[in-house]
Design an enzyme around this catalytic site. Structure first.
Site, mmCIF file in Angstrom:
data_model
loop_
_atom_site.group_PDB
_atom_site.id
_atom_site.type_symbol
_atom_site.label_atom_id
_atom_site.label_comp_id
_atom_site.label_asym_id
_atom_site.label_seq_id
_atom_site.Cartn_x
_atom_site.Cartn_y
_atom_site.Cartn_z
ATOM 1 N N ILE A 62 0.919 -0.857 0.039
ATOM 2 C CA ILE A 62 0.025 -0.158 -0.245
ATOM 3 C C ILE A 62 0.923 0.867 0.461
ATOM 4 C CG2 ILE A 62 -0.461 -0.094 2.698
ATOM 5 C CD1 ILE A 62 -2.848 1.764 2.047
ATOM 6 N N SER A 63 0.637 1.935 -0.802
ATOM 7 C CA SER A 63 1.469 3.286 -1.356
ATOM 8 C C SER A 63 1.860 4.328 0.147
ATOM 9 C CB SER A 63 1.695 4.150 -2.614
ATOM 10 O OG SER A 63 1.386 3.110 -2.958
ATOM 11 N N GLN A 64 2.587 5.201 0.227
ATOM 12 C CA GLN A 64 2.955 5.946 1.415
ATOM 13 C C GLN A 64 1.877 6.999 1.272
ATOM 14 O OE1 GLN A 64 5.462 8.541 0.031
ATOM 15 N NE2 GLN A 64 6.143 9.276 2.048
#
Ligand code: SAM
Length: 219
Positions: A62-64
């Protein structure tokens, strides 16, 4: 506990997004609303609002938060759009898009990830998200054109099928492009047959694997 998470969301918005220049109130409001901790493995929930990506299983992430916000803001959503997302992953980005846009079409190649994401999104009551398992480099031709396309995995170059499924009138696509070590986050805008490309920043995403992306074994 929910109150703690709400406070963490508020801090995330102030200390990670606003200070770095995210201004679109619709985007900031979506980040205040979506419970990011429900999109990460249970054991990682206390880390969900930190300033970095997290693993979600199957070697994916899950991206930043800031990158999710930057990509969403770059799409320039007003509210009525039909959006295609490639790479459902945890489902968090789809939820952020669904808070603002009209309908979100999301494609994921790993069935198990999309099933988990779908359960969370259904539980949260999102009724404007359509799901598909398959190779997102081919897009979703039956539903094209799309006002916006967001690709959350990196290809060497933007897949031609996705470019062709972008609306001819002011269509916008955000996509990381480059090799596995170094990529640029691109904003592509389309007017008829004229595609313009702008680099938003450097970035590092997991590979987009598929017919018009990386081969399974070079990723
Ligand atoms: N949007 C996601 C989120 O909010 O959690 C982040 C996704 S993760 C950075 C990238 C995702 O793209 C992975 O789940 C990966 O399996 C998926 N992916 C890679 N190649 C794909 C393809 N050709 N079609 C669909 N999904 C793909």
């Amino acid at each position: 506990m929910e109150r703690d998470f709400q406070e963490m969301r508020e801090l995330m918005v102030r200390e990670q997004l606003v200070v770095r220049g995210i201004k679109d109130e619709k985007v900031l409001e979506a980040f205040r609303s979506v419970p990011r901790h429900l999109f990460v493995p249970y054991s990682e929930q206390h880390l969900a609002y930190r300033d970095h990506p997290l693993g979600i299983g199957r070697g994916q992430t899950i991206s930043q938060p800031y990158i999710v916000a930057l990509m969403t803001e770059a799409l320039g959503l007003e509210g009525g759009e039909k959006v295609l997302e490639i790479g459902t992953g945890s489902g968090y980005q789809a939820a952020i898009l669904a808070e603002i846009a009209d309908t979100v079409y999301t494609v994921e190649r790993i069935m198990q990830l999309q099933e988990t994401a779908r359960k969370v999104l259904d539980l949260l009551g999102y009724s404007n998200i359509r799901f598909r398992i398959g190779d997102g480099t081919r897009g979703w031709p039956e539903e094209a054109p799309f006002d916006r396309i967001l690709v959350t995995a990196a290809a060497l170059k933007p897949p031609p099928s996705l470019l062709s499924q972008l609306s001819e009138e002011g269509g916008r696509m955000v996509i990381p492009a480059g090799n596995c070590w170094s990529q640029d986050l691109l904003l592509i805008t389309r007017e008829k047959d004229d595609f313009k490309e702008r680099v938003l920043c450097g970035c590092r995403f997991v590979p987009l694997i598929g017919n018009e992306g990386h081969k399974d074994d070079d990723a």
